[in-house]
Design a protein around this motif. Sequence first.
Motif, short mmCIF file in Angstrom:
data_model
loop_
_atom_site.label_atom_id
_atom_site.label_comp_id
_atom_site.label_asym_id
_atom_site.label_seq_id
_atom_site.Cartn_x
_atom_site.Cartn_y
_atom_site.Cartn_z
N CYS A 178 0.76 -1.48 -0.28
CA CYS A 178 0.10 0.08 -0.24
C CYS A 178 0.78 1.19 -0.12
CB CYS A 178 -1.14 0.11 1.21
SG CYS A 178 -1.95 -1.60 1.54
N ILE A 179 1.88 1.08 0.56
CA ILE A 179 2.75 2.34 0.90
C ILE A 179 2.99 3.21 -0.25
CG2 ILE A 179 4.95 1.41 0.79
CD1 ILE A 179 3.64 3.72 3.32
N GLU A 180 3.34 2.67 -1.49
CA GLU A 180 3.63 3.64 -2.67
C GLU A 180 2.42 4.39 -3.14
OE1 GLU A 180 5.46 3.17 -7.08
OE2 GLU A 180 5.51 1.49 -5.91
N ASN A 181 1.41 3.66 -3.11
CA ASN A 181 0.18 4.53 -3.45
C ASN A 181 -0.31 5.60 -2.36
OD1 ASN A 181 -0.63 2.88 -5.63
ND2 ASN A 181 -2.32 1.84 -4.48
N THR A 182 0.16 5.32 -1.21
CA THR A 182 0.00 6.39 -0.06
C THR A 182 0.63 7.53 -0.37
OG1 THR A 182 -0.78 4.72 1.48
CG2 THR A 182 0.05 6.82 2.31
N VAL A 183 1.97 7.15 -0.48
CA VAL A 183 3.01 8.36 -0.92
C VAL A 183 2.59 9.26 -2.05
CG1 VAL A 183 5.52 9.12 -1.02
CG2 VAL A 183 4.72 7.18 0.67
N ARG A 184 2.39 8.53 -2.88
CA ARG A 184 2.17 9.15 -4.31
C ARG A 184 0.83 10.10 -4.33
NH1 ARG A 184 5.61 8.00 -7.95
NH2 ARG A 184 6.75 6.02 -8.20
N SER A 185 -0.02 9.44 -3.45
CA SER A 185 -1.10 10.55 -3.56
C SER A 185 -0.93 11.75 -2.62
CB SER A 185 -2.30 9.77 -2.39
OG SER A 185 -2.15 9.54 -1.21
N LEU A 186 0.05 11.68 -1.76
CA LEU A 186 0.47 12.82 -0.97
C LEU A 186 1.29 13.88 -1.81
CD1 LEU A 186 1.66 11.18 2.71
CD2 LEU A 186 -0.34 12.61 1.98
N MET A 187 2.06 13.14 -2.87
CA MET A 187 2.85 14.23 -3.84
C MET A 187 2.03 14.98 -4.60
SD MET A 187 6.18 13.62 -2.89
CE MET A 187 5.29 14.02 -1.35
N ALA A 188 0.81 14.58 -4.92
CA ALA A 188 -0.14 15.31 -5.75
C ALA A 188 -0.93 16.30 -4.78
CB ALA A 188 -1.14 14.26 -6.24
N SER A 189 -0.55 16.59 -3.42
CA SER A 189 -1.25 17.39 -2.77
C SER A 189 -1.38 18.84 -3.26
CB SER A 189 -0.73 17.19 -1.33
OG SER A 189 -1.25 18.48 -0.38
N GLU A 190 -2.28 19.56 -3.08
CA GLU A 190 -2.55 21.11 -3.48
C GLU A 190 -1.88 21.99 -2.41
OE1 GLU A 190 -6.39 21.35 -4.21
OE2 GLU A 190 -6.49 20.39 -5.97
N HIS A 191 -1.46 21.36 -1.34
CA HIS A 191 -0.76 22.01 -0.04
C HIS A 191 0.62 21.95 0.03
CE1 HIS A 191 -1.82 24.73 3.45
NE2 HIS A 191 -0.89 23.80 3.98
N PRO A 192 1.59 22.69 0.46
CA PRO A 192 2.89 22.41 0.66
C PRO A 192 3.03 21.54 1.81
CG PRO A 192 2.39 24.69 1.39
CD PRO A 192 1.26 24.14 0.79
N ILE A 193 3.75 20.31 1.79
CA ILE A 193 3.83 19.37 2.82
C ILE A 193 5.14 18.75 2.73
CG2 ILE A 193 1.22 18.73 2.80
CD1 ILE A 193 2.31 16.15 1.15
N GLU A 194 5.30 18.35 4.00
CA GLU A 194 6.56 17.30 4.02
C GLU A 194 6.00 15.81 4.59
OE1 GLU A 194 9.44 17.59 7.13
OE2 GLU A 194 8.15 17.94 8.76
#
Length: 731
Positions: A374-390
């Motif tokens: 699951c982890i790759e799907n999870t991280v890639r979804s975060l990379m598409a975030s419209e808000h700046p994140i770490e």
Amino acid sequence: MATRTRRPRAASPARGGSRRRLPMRLLLPCLILVAMMAMLMLRGYVHSEILADHRVQAPAASDRVPEEILEGGPVIDTRSGRTQSLSLRDHRLVLTFDDGPDPQWTPKVLDVLKEHDAHAVFFVTGTMASRYPDLVRRMVEEGHEVGLHTFNHPDLSYQSKKRVDWELSQNQLAITGAAGIRTSLFRPPYSSFADAMDNKSWPVTEYIGTRGYITIVNNTDSEDWRKPGVEEILRKATPKGGKGAIVLMHDSGGDRHQTVQALDRLLPQLKADGYEFDSLTEALGAPSAHTQVTGAELWKGKAWVFLVGASDNITAVLVVALAIIGFLVISRFVLMLLLSGVHARRVRRRGFRWGNPVFEPVSVLVPAYNEAKCIENTVRSLMASEHPIEVIVIDDGSSDGTARIVEAMGLPNVRVVRQLNAGKPAALNRGLANARYDIIVMMDGDTVFEPSTVRELVQPFGDPRVGAVAGNAKVGNRDSLIGAWQHIEYVMGFNLDRRMYDILRCMPTIPGAVGAFRRSALERVGGMSDDTLAEDTDITMAMHRDGWRVVYAEKARAWTEAPETVQQLWSQRYRWSYGTMQAIWKHRRALVERGPSGRFGRVGLPLVSLFMVLAPLLAPLIDVFLIYGLVFGPTQKTVVAWLGVLAIQLVCAAYAFRLDRERMTHLISLPLQQILYRQLMYVVLLQSWITALTGGRLRWQKLRRTGVVEAPGGAVPRQRAGSGSDRRPVG
């Protein structure tokens, strides 16, 4: 409350040839449900709802009935192969009362008899004798005779010998348990005069004689069951010409005030005419029909009477509990509908905002244990975030290469922190210590975010009073039946609840799949705790007690992978239920706290305890009584009532789906969910109660993941099946 153990329990080798025993935590809920149904069955039996057969045989020919019976008296003795008919001497009158004892009318009849120093014979049914044993005891103590009138009052002409034996033995058992005696007197239900005996009833009478009973009919019918008026009852009950008579009256089966009034006048009038009012054996000059019972038979009868009384008392309590749960369920539905509507209108009105827009970067913590699928799907979804994140992925001692998968992705602003397996709270605290920003978003390793999720999730922090935000968790794998049921539960049971609790300002849980916290608020309450198995509920309650507001952001959607098997679902909900109980117990002092932080204790904690712990525990009563009503009646009313409850749930579910803009097609499975899925949740909760009350310890269990969940629109590529994991529990 018991706390979680971190160390995995080693599997013990199975002994050769030994069978796996059903765990006590499963056995006890099953025994409780079986005992509940047994009590209802017993009550139905003694209330003539089970095995009752009140058909009346149409008159038949009487060519096989001996003439001496047809032309003889009302006492018929067919014992030991004899055929004998007996009558009473002149001015001898035996009053007989059928169908009792009745708690309202039998005491009044006994009072009148005592006042006029008269004896009678009471032909009692087993159902009534079992329920009111004190009245049978009083009859015997005051010198009256007791006879059998069957247990369930069926027409014996329709019954087999086995059923006749059952009716007699159960009737006798009830009398033995009530008064410690056996009786040799019997009156068939629906009997009349001796000359009414026919080819259908005579064989039954002969058979009953072989069982040691004398059959008593009557030759004077007061017809008090018609309620014709006191004067008419007196006229019918008065023998002609001073002849002896066995008079039929009733002390049960409806309103008997005319019988009581007529009896009070009949006794002195006939005594003035020279009549004596005796029991049957006194009138016949025969030995008493009663024999004392001792030993095992006596204790068997007493046990029967005790169980019947217990079933009546327990059923009465269950009926009250059913009324309470019905009120609570309907109240909760009404409250959810009203307050969730208020919440939706408030956050959707034009120009609404929590405060100043939040643009500052946030830290997203992803605790992961064996999440390779699951982890790759999870991280890639975060990379598409419209808000700046770490993004900080905390690998909690995974053995399936979870950390290596993330590191191999080589994505910017994504860090991996490794630690030995210590559990989810410890992983989150480790991530908090490594986070750079003041707003912390937490999610599960099997969850994917939409591009706007983080932005929507952090906007409520524009209000400085907000310490935490609950997002909108959704079931991603809803294509299966069990997934669809969980989808309904998430939308209706969780998100609709959160809207209600947001308005009441007592949100009980920030979902582990999607939640955000103000860093300073987390640090003030000591971070994530491992005192309970529901760390998300625990931290939410701690936030409330520290004075922070906890709100719900409906547009912050996260897609999580729900359990796909019954065993996995059981494990997950068992942990949730038990952890919620632990959290409630841990924060019980909130009930007496004052000030703004005390609002959760005054409103939230009682509501959570009532709606999430106590009410679901009683909710199986609805289904138990449904089954009982379908099998034993009243079937039509039961079906209408159940459909009414289902309609209310359907309205709430449809409203929740409309608020969440979900398709209504999944609601097709709602009726089946109410029949099957809810039962599983009931047993899980009951099992959690038993574990809590017995001080048992519950360990974490790792659910098997498939990695099939994606955010809508296909923005996140599907992860290919990896090498799998050993799925060992997280401590």
